[in-house]
Design a protein around this motif. Structure first.
Motif, short mmCIF file in Angstrom:
data_model
loop_
_atom_site.label_atom_id
_atom_site.label_comp_id
_atom_site.label_asym_id
_atom_site.label_seq_id
_atom_site.Cartn_x
_atom_site.Cartn_y
_atom_site.Cartn_z
N GLY A 1 -4.90 1.30 3.64
CA GLY A 1 -3.51 1.41 4.08
C GLY A 1 -3.39 2.40 5.23
N ASP A 2 -2.50 3.36 5.10
CA ASP A 2 -2.31 4.38 6.14
C ASP A 2 -2.83 5.74 5.70
OD1 ASP A 2 -1.29 2.50 7.81
OD2 ASP A 2 0.73 3.32 7.93
N LEU A 3 -3.86 5.73 4.85
CA LEU A 3 -4.50 7.00 4.48
C LEU A 3 -4.99 7.71 5.74
CD1 LEU A 3 -6.78 6.47 1.36
CD2 LEU A 3 -4.57 7.64 1.50
N PRO B 1 7.98 0.57 6.80
CA PRO B 1 8.43 -0.72 7.34
C PRO B 1 7.31 -1.61 7.88
CG PRO B 1 9.75 1.08 8.24
CD PRO B 1 8.65 1.71 7.44
N ASP B 2 6.28 -1.01 8.49
CA ASP B 2 5.21 -1.84 9.06
C ASP B 2 4.25 -2.33 7.98
OD1 ASP B 2 4.47 0.91 8.86
OD2 ASP B 2 2.69 0.52 10.08
N HIS B 3 4.59 -2.04 6.70
CA HIS B 3 3.79 -2.55 5.57
C HIS B 3 4.63 -3.38 4.61
CE1 HIS B 3 0.16 -0.25 6.67
NE2 HIS B 3 1.07 0.45 7.32
N LEU B 4 5.95 -3.21 4.65
CA LEU B 4 6.77 -4.02 3.74
C LEU B 4 8.00 -4.64 4.39
CD1 LEU B 4 9.43 -2.18 2.92
CD2 LEU B 4 7.85 -1.11 1.35
N HIS C 1 -4.64 3.82 8.91
CA HIS C 1 -3.51 4.27 9.71
C HIS C 1 -3.62 3.70 11.14
CE1 HIS C 1 -0.47 7.55 11.05
NE2 HIS C 1 0.13 6.41 10.72
N HIS C 2 -4.09 2.45 11.21
CA HIS C 2 -4.09 1.68 12.46
C HIS C 2 -4.94 2.32 13.56
CE1 HIS C 2 -0.62 -0.16 10.48
NE2 HIS C 2 -0.13 1.06 10.33
N GLY C 3 -5.92 3.16 13.18
CA GLY C 3 -6.71 3.84 14.22
C GLY C 3 -5.93 4.94 14.92
N THR D 1 0.82 -1.22 0.00
CA THR D 1 0.00 0.00 0.00
C THR D 1 0.85 1.26 0.00
OG1 THR D 1 -0.20 0.00 2.42
CG2 THR D 1 -1.96 -1.10 1.17
N HIS D 2 2.01 1.22 0.65
CA HIS D 2 2.93 2.36 0.65
C HIS D 2 4.26 1.89 1.24
CE1 HIS D 2 1.20 2.38 4.66
NE2 HIS D 2 2.06 3.27 5.09
N ILE D 3 5.27 2.76 1.09
CA ILE D 3 6.65 2.34 1.37
C ILE D 3 7.00 2.66 2.83
CG2 ILE D 3 9.03 2.43 0.50
CD1 ILE D 3 7.09 1.67 -1.71
ZN LIG Z 1 1.33 1.72 9.05
#
Ligand SMILES: [Zn+2]
Length: 411
Positions: free
Chosen positions: A267-269, A119-122, A301-303, A115-117
């Protein structure tokens, strides 16, 4: 920490009205997640404690992994790795996918979407991360997954130049670019996401009334017409460097539909505009407006504090929220207040968190005590016609997929 329901409990649902919980009574003691069957749509929010990872199994068995996070944050701010630290998070994610793809008869991921660059996503990288046997990069997150499972098409927001609005830097980003480069050299698929498209992330076959719509990416939001998208961002030349869109607002958002059922994840929108100073940053608001209402949504964005505005919650108004939590700050108190608010939209709803830290529960107990679960994989299984779906929570302390919670809903 314990889940609100232990395995001795029975799960009760109520009501029969559309968009409400439908009758459901299930003893979950000693039961395991039933395998996927053809025609069903499965959405697995995998609870590693170290970042986001969601496995989607489409009605014909086509598979997609959305993100494979692996943060290296210390245990004072991050949940513990689950099931344990004997494998890296990416390895646990790959093993989870292998286990649940068995029912499809194909041990490979058709799509891996980043979803975006971040660390907690890739996957974060340090000297302890081993080198790949396939190319000049280290193993963490998505690269760990790709080491263990063939990946058909890697899709992200920045390929091939990764220069909009600025090239994300840092060791984890450079490692990811090396992985992408290696895939290209090996003749493997890599593609840039197309905002607005409902054909790019398609099933391999099958005729189900199923689609995955890219609702937002790189600040471009689907217009609601055809496959057109429009940018929310002003020309970069008009912005101070400090105000450039950050990685989070460039995240990819998807709407996944099967018949009447709909799911939104972004994602983290974020929706936070610095109190109106930078209105174009509310990409999540625009994406939610064009996508909603839906049955199930993630707290993006994880709440965190800048995720769900009141307007986002009103637009999506899901029966079930899933918080992909792993950090001390996940979720924020006001975000929970909004998810649970009967003023923003009326009716029953359930809120699930994949890994709520004990300290967060201490701070937010008034609201977190209302969560259906505070840890465990959250699996949404949609019936072949899309008219109903079941939410399962399974234990993440081992690989047994033992049920902790079941609830059935009408779409
Ligand atoms: Zn995140």
């Amino acid at each position: 920490m314990t889940a609100p329901l232990n395995r001795r409990h029975f799960v009760l649902g109520l009501l029969a009205a559309p968009l409400a919980l439908r009758a459901a009574t299930a003893a979950v003691e000693d039961q395991h997640l039933p395998p996927w069957t053809p025609g069903c749509l499965d959405i697995h929010h995998i609870a590693t404690g170290r970042g986001s990872a969601t496995l989607v199994v489409m009605p014909d068995g086509t598979s997609m992994l959305i993100d494979a996070g692996a943060t290296n944050n210390a245990l004072d701010v991050s949940a513990a790795p689950m099931p344990d630290a004997s494998h890296r998070p990416g390895e646990w994610i790959a093993r989870y996918a292998q286990r649940h793809l068995r029912a499809t008869g194909r041990q490979q991921l058709d799509y891996l979407l980043v979803t975006h660059i971040h660390p907690d996503h890739l996957g974060d990288v340090n000297d302890a991360a081993p080198l790949s046997a396939q190319g000049a990069y280290r193993l963490s997150g998505v690269t760990d997954v790709a080491e263990l499972l063939p990946v058909g098409l890697l899709v992200d927001r920045g390929y091939p130049a990764y220069d909009f609005p600025l090239r994300p830097g840092g060791r984890y980003a450079e490692n990811y670019y090396a992985f992408v480069q290696s895939r290209v050299q090996r003749g493997l698929g890599v593609a840039a996401i197309r905002a607005g498209s409902a054909s790019q992330l398609a099933m391999r076959g099958g005729s189900a009334p199923f689609s995955i719509r890219t609702v937002a990416a790189n600040g471009e939001v689907w217009t609601g017409s055809g496959e057109q998208a429009k940018s929310m961002f002003p020309p970069l030349s008009s912005l101070a460097r400090a105000d450039y869109p950050d990685e989070n607002v460039c995240s990819i958002a998807l709407k996944i539909s099967l018949g009447k059922f709909a799911y939104f994840t972004g994602g983290d929108l974020t929706s936070y505009t610095h109190d109106g100073e930078l209105p174009w940053r509310d990409v999540l608001g625009a994406a939610a407006k064009v996508a909603g209402p839906v049955n199930v949504a993630t707290a993006d964005h994880h709440g965190m504090f800048d995720g769900l505005s009141g307007d986002v919650v009103r637009a999506l108004r899901p029966q079930a929220w899933v918080i992909p939590s792993w950090h001390l700050a996940h979720p924020d108190m006001l975000q929970l207040e909004r998810m649970l608010s009967q003023r923003l939209y009326p009716g029953p709803r359930e809120v699930y968190a994949t890994s709520l830290m004990a300290a967060n529960h201490l701070v937010n107990r008034r609201l977190t005590s209302q969560l259906r679960s505070r840890d465990g994989h959250v699996v949404v299984r949609v019936a072949p016609d899309g008219a109903s779906y079941t939410v399962y929570v399974t234990g993440n302390g081992d690989e047994d997929d033992r049920l902790k919670w079941v609830s059935r809903h009408a779409s």
